[in-house]
Write an enzyme that holds these catalytic residues in place. Structure first.
Site, PDB file in Angstrom:
ATOM      1  N   ARG A 168     -32.139 -11.536  -0.611  1.00  0.00           N
ATOM      2  CA  ARG A 168     -32.782 -11.551  -1.972  1.00  0.00           C
ATOM      3  C   ARG A 168     -32.561 -13.134  -2.342  1.00  0.00           C
ATOM      4  O   ARG A 168     -32.535 -13.420  -3.418  1.00  0.00           O
ATOM      5  CB  ARG A 168     -32.191 -10.838  -2.780  1.00  0.00           C
ATOM      6  CG  ARG A 168     -32.467  -9.400  -2.940  1.00  0.00           C
ATOM      7  CD  ARG A 168     -34.142  -9.259  -3.103  1.00  0.00           C
ATOM      8  NE  ARG A 168     -34.345  -7.823  -3.348  1.00  0.00           N
ATOM      9  CZ  ARG A 168     -34.447  -7.053  -2.202  1.00  0.00           C
ATOM     10  NH1 ARG A 168     -34.228  -7.312  -0.907  1.00  0.00           N
ATOM     11  NH2 ARG A 168     -34.716  -5.634  -2.443  1.00  0.00           N
ATOM     12  N   SER A 245     -34.971  -4.195  -9.480  1.00  0.00           N
ATOM     13  CA  SER A 245     -33.397  -3.909  -9.534  1.00  0.00           C
ATOM     14  C   SER A 245     -33.038  -5.149 -10.294  1.00  0.00           C
ATOM     15  O   SER A 245     -33.458  -6.231 -10.096  1.00  0.00           O
ATOM     16  CB  SER A 245     -32.988  -4.071  -8.187  1.00  0.00           C
ATOM     17  OG  SER A 245     -33.250  -3.153  -7.081  1.00  0.00           O
ATOM     18  N   GLU A 349     -30.526 -10.132 -10.566  1.00  0.00           N
ATOM     19  CA  GLU A 349     -31.613 -10.377  -9.526  1.00  0.00           C
ATOM     20  C   GLU A 349     -33.023 -11.284 -10.102  1.00  0.00           C
ATOM     21  O   GLU A 349     -33.344 -12.582  -9.715  1.00  0.00           O
ATOM     22  CB  GLU A 349     -32.110  -9.220  -8.810  1.00  0.00           C
ATOM     23  CG  GLU A 349     -33.110  -9.678  -7.645  1.00  0.00           C
ATOM     24  CD  GLU A 349     -33.863  -8.389  -7.047  1.00  0.00           C
ATOM     25  OE1 GLU A 349     -34.801  -7.770  -7.786  1.00  0.00           O
ATOM     26  OE2 GLU A 349     -33.200  -7.723  -6.090  1.00  0.00           O
TER      27      GLU A 349
HETATM   28  N1  EPU Z   1     -27.832   5.225  -6.258  1.00  0.00           N
HETATM   29  C1  EPU Z   1     -27.056   5.979  -7.308  1.00  0.00           C
HETATM   30  N2  EPU Z   1     -27.590   5.955  -8.435  1.00  0.00           N
HETATM   31  C2  EPU Z   1     -28.782   5.544  -8.867  1.00  0.00           C
HETATM   32  C3  EPU Z   1     -29.702   5.019  -7.659  1.00  0.00           C
HETATM   33  C4  EPU Z   1     -28.984   4.772  -6.475  1.00  0.00           C
HETATM   34  O1  EPU Z   1     -25.952   6.114  -7.154  1.00  0.00           O
HETATM   35  O2  EPU Z   1     -29.382   6.050  -9.737  1.00  0.00           O
HETATM   36  C5  EPU Z   1     -26.968   4.984  -4.899  1.00  0.00           C
HETATM   37  C6  EPU Z   1     -27.375   6.007  -3.956  1.00  0.00           C
HETATM   38  O3  EPU Z   1     -26.006   6.241  -3.214  1.00  0.00           O
HETATM   39  C7  EPU Z   1     -28.412   5.227  -3.174  1.00  0.00           C
HETATM   40  C8  EPU Z   1     -27.915   4.118  -3.093  1.00  0.00           C
HETATM   41  O4  EPU Z   1     -27.632   3.685  -4.562  1.00  0.00           O
HETATM   42  O5  EPU Z   1     -28.296   6.070  -1.755  1.00  0.00           O
HETATM   43  C9  EPU Z   1     -29.029   3.053  -2.810  1.00  0.00           C
HETATM   44  O6  EPU Z   1     -30.333   3.279  -3.714  1.00  0.00           O
HETATM   45  P1  EPU Z   1     -31.557   2.975  -3.182  1.00  0.00           P
HETATM   46  O7  EPU Z   1     -31.949   3.422  -1.938  1.00  0.00           O
HETATM   47  O8  EPU Z   1     -32.639   3.227  -4.195  1.00  0.00           O
HETATM   48  O9  EPU Z   1     -31.491   1.210  -2.911  1.00  0.00           O
HETATM   49  P2  EPU Z   1     -30.795   0.070  -3.894  1.00  0.00           P
HETATM   50  O10 EPU Z   1     -29.781  -0.509  -2.925  1.00  0.00           O
HETATM   51  O11 EPU Z   1     -30.404   0.481  -4.964  1.00  0.00           O
HETATM   52  C10 EPU Z   1     -32.384  -1.763  -2.738  1.00  0.00           C
HETATM   53  C11 EPU Z   1     -33.405  -3.091  -3.181  1.00  0.00           C
HETATM   54  C12 EPU Z   1     -34.908  -2.250  -3.756  1.00  0.00           C
HETATM   55  C13 EPU Z   1     -35.333  -1.533  -2.644  1.00  0.00           C
HETATM   56  C14 EPU Z   1     -34.535  -0.379  -2.268  1.00  0.00           C
HETATM   57  C15 EPU Z   1     -35.372   0.208  -1.138  1.00  0.00           C
HETATM   58  C16 EPU Z   1     -31.887  -4.398  -4.088  1.00  0.00           C
HETATM   59  C17 EPU Z   1     -31.101  -5.205  -5.099  1.00  0.00           C
HETATM   60  N3  EPU Z   1     -32.541  -3.416  -4.274  1.00  0.00           N
HETATM   61  O12 EPU Z   1     -32.243  -0.871  -3.910  1.00  0.00           O
HETATM   62  O13 EPU Z   1     -35.393  -3.402  -4.079  1.00  0.00           O
HETATM   63  O14 EPU Z   1     -36.688  -1.255  -3.133  1.00  0.00           O
HETATM   64  O15 EPU Z   1     -33.220  -1.001  -1.680  1.00  0.00           O
HETATM   65  O16 EPU Z   1     -35.217  -0.597   0.183  1.00  0.00           O
HETATM   66  O17 EPU Z   1     -31.523  -4.592  -2.903  1.00  0.00           O
HETATM   67  C18 EPU Z   1     -35.691  -5.030  -6.152  1.00  0.00           C
HETATM   68  O18 EPU Z   1     -35.251  -5.803  -5.269  1.00  0.00           O
HETATM   69  O19 EPU Z   1     -36.377  -5.150  -7.034  1.00  0.00           O
HETATM   70  C19 EPU Z   1     -35.921  -3.512  -5.251  1.00  0.00           C
HETATM   71  C20 EPU Z   1     -36.440  -2.658  -6.260  1.00  0.00           C
END
Ligand code: EPU
Length: 357
Positions: A168, A245, A349
């Site tokens: 990022r 995010s 972010e």
């Molecule tokens: N989780 C929770 N509660 C929630 C949501 C998530 O506990 O309400 C936990 C779960 O364990 C889940 C883990 O967080 O397995 C990861 O969640 P998710 O797969 O949605 O991915 P993320 O790490 O939260 C990242 C990126 C997103 C991108 C997704 C999919 C960052 C900051 N965010 O989110 O990017 O779409 O992976 O690859 O790296 C963005 O940057 O704006 C963005 C949306």
């Protein structure tokens, strides 16, 4: 102001509420210069820089938190749209809507960008913070980036190796040294997707880790996944009035992992904590930490103007009447709560303008 910009081709508008130009839908007023051609974008930034007038570049407005007082200089709106295909590449002007670019590549039979479907914002913003989702970071697909160097006024192509891509981030983030004018992305002419590296997505497509599928199938699956998390813009759904995010997933040095795991165990007991290897340490999941720190989806409740999304704890959302101050207050509560309980500091972010967390 109109004298400074008279020969630039930009259209000037005064007292524009910036809330209308951002996906969080907050931000006070400013003078806006709309640039619909790359030439006018270059001429406008050069003219404002020469006159010493502060510039805020704005395209899709999907990664910006602008304060309620607006912006004192000129908001240069990147409203270019051209998209041009080669045999194995696509060249997009900076203002081109990112998902329209992805959709066009898939419709034209190309693969490579499909995992990045449904991301709000513009093509030119993607290198700035090395946008990533579902196992792909945009740096893997970028061939070159057309930049305006604001110190010299020169326009040139930059190679990916010069851009300092990381999780990022890139040299373009938190820097005003250059303006992205256009980006060229490499495509897969056979129409297959990039290798599938994200478990949840691969399972949905019944694919092995690292396998591929037709790009159109992957795009459809990604859009379904994203929509389920409130990460596809929908004016009728306040869960999507966000900057995606709000915090990055924290990467901590390996020697701090134990301390953090112990703090988590002390608060939530014996649970499996999702962690991922990162180049310079261990990556924790910010969404997971927020939820386990006591901030459930929808926090602090239905009557609040600013809440966590009811679909994903990592998105801070405007329920219709939130101000930037409301969002900042919520961000601080969440950040401080996670820091107090687990000893991890979450970093925002989005780019903040006129507000500090
Ligand atoms: N989780 C929770 N509660 C929630 C949501 C998530 O506990 O309400 C936990 C779960 O364990 C889940 C883990 O967080 O397995 C990861 O969640 P998710 O797969 O949605 O991915 P993320 O790490 O939260 C990242 C990126 C997103 C991108 C997704 C999919 C960052 C900051 N965010 O989110 O990017 O779409 O992976 O690859 O790296 C963005 O940057 O704006 C963005 C949306």
């Amino acid at each position: 102001m109109s004298e400074v910009l008279s020969a630039t081709g930009a259209r000037l508008r005064d007292s524009v509420p910036l809330a209308a130009l951002t996906t969080l839908r907050v931000g006070g007023p400013a003078t806006v210069a709309d640039c619909v051609t790359t030439d006018s974008l270059v001429a406008t930034v050069r003219a404002l820089d020469a006159a010493g007038i502060p510039v805020l570049l704005l395209a899709g407005g999907s990664n910006l938190l602008i304060g309620d007082d607006g912006f004192g200089g000129v908001v240069v709106r990147v409203a270019t749209t051209a998209v041009e295909f080669g045999d194995d590449r696509v060249l997009a002007e900076a203002g081109a809507d990112w998902d329209a670019v992805v959709a066009a590549t898939v419709a034209a039979g190309f693969g490579g960008l499909e995992c990045l479907s449904g991301i709000p914002g513009s093509a030119g913003a993607t290198p700035v913070q090395n946008v990533g989702a579902y196992g792909v970071e945009v740096e893997q697909t970028i061939r070159r980036v057309r930049l305006l160097d604001r110190a010299t006024g020169d326009v040139r192509w930059a190679e990916p190796g010069e851009l300092g891509f990381g999780y990022r981030t890139s040299v373009l983030k938190h820097s005003s040294a250059a303006v992205v004018l256009a980006v060229e992305f490499a495509l897969r002419p056979d129409g297959t997707s990039a290798p599938l590296r994200y478990g949840e997505l691969a399972r949905m497509l019944d694919a092995a880790d690292g396998g591929t599928r037709p790009a159109a199938q992957v795009r459809a699956a990604v859009l379904r996944l994203r929509a389920g998390k409130g990460m596809v813009l929908d004016p009728a759904d306040h869960d999507t009035w966000s900057a995606g995010s709000f915090f990055t997933n924290p990467v901590v040095p390996r020697d701090q992992e134990r301390r953090i795991l112990d703090a988590i165990a002390a608060h939530v007991g014996d649970v499996t904590v999702p962690t991922y290897p990162a180049p310079d340490g261990v990556k924790f999941s910010a969404g997971w930490l927020i939820e386990r720190a006591g901030f459930a989806k929808g926090f602090p409740g239905p009557d609040a103007p600013a809440r966590l999304s009811t679909k994903h704890t990592l998105a801070l959302t405007n329920r219709g009447t939130a101000t930037a101050a409301d969002l900042v207050a919520l961000a601080r509560i969440v950040r401080d709560g996670v820091a107090d309980r687990f000893g991890v500091r979450l970093e925002p972010e989005p780019v903040t303008i006129g507000v500090t967390l």
